[in-house]
Write a protein that holds these residues in place. Structure first.
Motif, PDB file in Angstrom:
ATOM      1  N   LEU A 243       0.650  -1.231  -0.121  1.00 13.95           N
ATOM      2  CA  LEU A 243      -0.150  -0.201  -0.028  1.00 13.95           C
ATOM      3  C   LEU A 243       0.794   1.100   0.067  1.00 13.95           C
ATOM      4  CD1 LEU A 243      -2.852  -0.945   2.582  1.00 13.95           C
ATOM      5  CD2 LEU A 243      -2.869  -1.030   0.256  1.00 13.95           C
ATOM      6  N   ALA A 246      -2.048   7.783  -0.603  1.00 11.46           N
ATOM      7  CA  ALA A 246      -2.578   8.582  -1.820  1.00 11.46           C
ATOM      8  C   ALA A 246      -1.672   9.947  -1.737  1.00 11.46           C
ATOM      9  CB  ALA A 246      -4.031   8.633  -1.652  1.00 11.46           C
ATOM     10  N   THR A 294     -12.138   5.567  -4.839  1.00  9.94           N
ATOM     11  CA  THR A 294     -11.023   5.092  -5.842  1.00  9.94           C
ATOM     12  C   THR A 294     -10.954   3.877  -5.731  1.00  9.94           C
ATOM     13  OG1 THR A 294      -9.925   7.428  -5.259  1.00  9.94           O
ATOM     14  CG2 THR A 294      -8.713   5.845  -6.700  1.00  9.94           C
ATOM     15  N   CYS A 297      -8.281   1.627  -3.638  1.00 17.51           N
ATOM     16  CA  CYS A 297      -7.905   2.477  -2.349  1.00 17.51           C
ATOM     17  C   CYS A 297      -9.000   2.338  -1.019  1.00 17.51           C
ATOM     18  CB  CYS A 297      -7.928   3.859  -2.993  1.00 17.51           C
ATOM     19  SG  CYS A 297      -6.760   4.442  -4.198  1.00 17.51           S
ATOM     20  N   TYR A 298      -8.485   2.636   0.054  1.00 22.14           N
ATOM     21  CA  TYR A 298      -8.858   2.216   1.019  1.00 22.14           C
ATOM     22  C   TYR A 298      -8.711   3.728   2.198  1.00 22.14           C
ATOM     23  CZ  TYR A 298      -9.685  -2.363  -0.160  1.00 22.14           C
ATOM     24  OH  TYR A 298     -10.087  -3.411  -0.697  1.00 22.14           O
ATOM     25  N   GLU A 315      -5.710   8.050   3.066  1.00 27.20           N
ATOM     26  CA  GLU A 315      -6.048   7.066   1.886  1.00 27.20           C
ATOM     27  C   GLU A 315      -4.904   6.248   1.343  1.00 27.20           C
ATOM     28  OE1 GLU A 315      -9.124   7.138  -2.139  1.00 27.20           O
ATOM     29  OE2 GLU A 315      -7.486   8.450  -2.000  1.00 27.20           O
ATOM     30  N   ARG A 316      -5.127   4.937   1.623  1.00 26.09           N
ATOM     31  CA  ARG A 316      -3.751   4.107   0.947  1.00 26.09           C
ATOM     32  C   ARG A 316      -4.424   3.411  -0.186  1.00 26.09           C
ATOM     33  NH1 ARG A 316      -1.560   2.267   7.028  1.00 26.09           N
ATOM     34  NH2 ARG A 316      -1.514   4.215   7.998  1.00 26.09           N
ATOM     35  N   CYS A 317      -3.345   3.155  -1.198  1.00 29.63           N
ATOM     36  CA  CYS A 317      -3.789   2.659  -2.516  1.00 29.63           C
ATOM     37  C   CYS A 317      -2.850   1.482  -2.735  1.00 29.63           C
ATOM     38  CB  CYS A 317      -4.010   3.599  -3.885  1.00 29.63           C
ATOM     39  SG  CYS A 317      -5.028   4.922  -3.091  1.00 29.63           S
ATOM     40  N   ARG A 318      -3.297   0.741  -3.493  1.00 33.41           N
ATOM     41  CA  ARG A 318      -2.228  -0.207  -4.277  1.00 33.41           C
ATOM     42  C   ARG A 318      -1.629   0.111  -5.438  1.00 33.41           C
ATOM     43  NH1 ARG A 318      -0.787  -4.667  -0.749  1.00 33.41           N
ATOM     44  NH2 ARG A 318      -2.506  -5.814  -0.067  1.00 33.41           N
TER      45      ARG A 318
END
Length: 318
Positions: A243, A246, A294, A297-298, A315-318
């Motif tokens: 992760l 963002a 998104t 994203c979480y 927010e954190r995303c792959r």
């Protein structure tokens, strides 16, 4: 082409490189997923050299609850295509890496039993007690946990997955190593007990059907700890993308709180909201997250030992 390999004094001869061998191995990988009842969660495709077991690495069984030695990471779905060689060939040197060595039939990656980085060939011969994820209570009751990439994976026998399998039994394949050889449970496929000393350094032995096979075991190394087969593209084997915050940057790696935590419980609901709650030295901590607007994203809210107990969100995303 015919390969002749000598391992532990046993001569193994098998034919590979033919269309028949290729097609049969592809079919065997697909059948292992279908027979286990995971075809609705996992897809299997084949090209000229590999079968690919593709999943989001996120099993539907219980996860994380009961862990004591937490690294304060949580399981987040992430697309993963595990490559299984279709014409496996035994090699001469065990292969190790600090990432997955194979994949279970439910699409969850399988690591060796340690959490101390890549083992050397010398390490394989000695129990790495200080890095043993079972003995240091880093695993849940299902044999897995979330790693540094916030991905769920197994380090020991995937007990909860096995209980879910439609074809549960000693002859059921529970996973595949990246060198193309299958993984079975604690017993031989015919139901007989594995004799002491039968398993090699990678926790495997000669197999009449596939040439070689790996096993789980009650004692360390518990599951595959290295690969005995050749993997020409070994350095290119996949890793789950960690992760990232963002807008750039990554999350600080989790550090297990000294002495472990208490009462760790992981919960989730049908909308995809998840929470890992636990206590440490009498204080309550948590990691809560849910899908944001998104894709991939979480939205997170955390209070962890790692960040000194401060509440943070983002927010954190792959």
């Amino acid at each position: 082409m015919k390969f002749l390999t000598l391992i532990a004094g046993v001569s193994l001869s098998f034919v590979a490189g033919t269309a028949q061998a290729h097609d049969d191995h592809c079919a065997a990988v697909a059948a292992s997923v279908d027979d286990a009842g995971f075809a609705d969660q996992v897809t299997v495709t084949c090209d000229d050299s590999h079968a690919f077991i593709t999943s989001d690495t996120y099993p539907d069984h219980e996860k994380m609850t009961g862990i004591v030695g937490t690294n304060e990471q949580v399981p987040v779905p992430g697309e993963y295509a595990a490559p299984i060689i279709l014409e496996p060939t035994l090699g001469n040197t065990p292969l190790t890496r600090d990432a997955a060595l194979g994949v279970a039939v439910n699409g969850v990656p399988i690591y060796d039993y340690t959490a101390g980085g890549e083992m050397t060939e010398a390490d394989l011969a000695h129990h790495q007690a200080e890095h043993d994820t079972v003995q240091t209570e880093q695993l849940d009751a299902c044999g897995g946990h979330a790693g540094r990439g916030d991905d769920y994976h197994y380090h020991a026998e995937p007990t909860c997955m096995i209980q879910e399998m439609a074809n549960v039994g000693d002859d059921a394949i529970i996973g595949w190593a990246f060198d193309g050889f299958p993984i079975y449970g604690d017993n031989n496929p015919d139901g007989t007990t594995i004799a002491e000393g039968d398993l090699g350094v990678c926790n495997g032995q000669i197999d009449d059907l596939f040439g070689y096979r790996y096993h789980t075991s009650e004692d360390a190394p518990y599951i595959v700890q290295c690969l005995m087969g050749e993997v020409p593209d070994f350095d290119a084997l996949p890793r789950v993308r960690p992760l990232s915050v963002a807008g750039g940057g990554g999350a600080e790696p989790g550090i297990p709180p000294r002495g472990g935590v208490e009462d760790l419980v992981f919960t989730e609901n049908e909308e995809g909201s998840r929470s890992m709650d636990y206590t440490y030295e009498g204080e309550s901590y948590y990691i809560r997250y849910a899908p944001s607007g998104t894709s991939g994203c979480y939205q997170f809210e955390t209070r962890t030992v790692t960040n000194g107990g401060e509440v943070s969100s983002g927010e954190r995303c792959r």
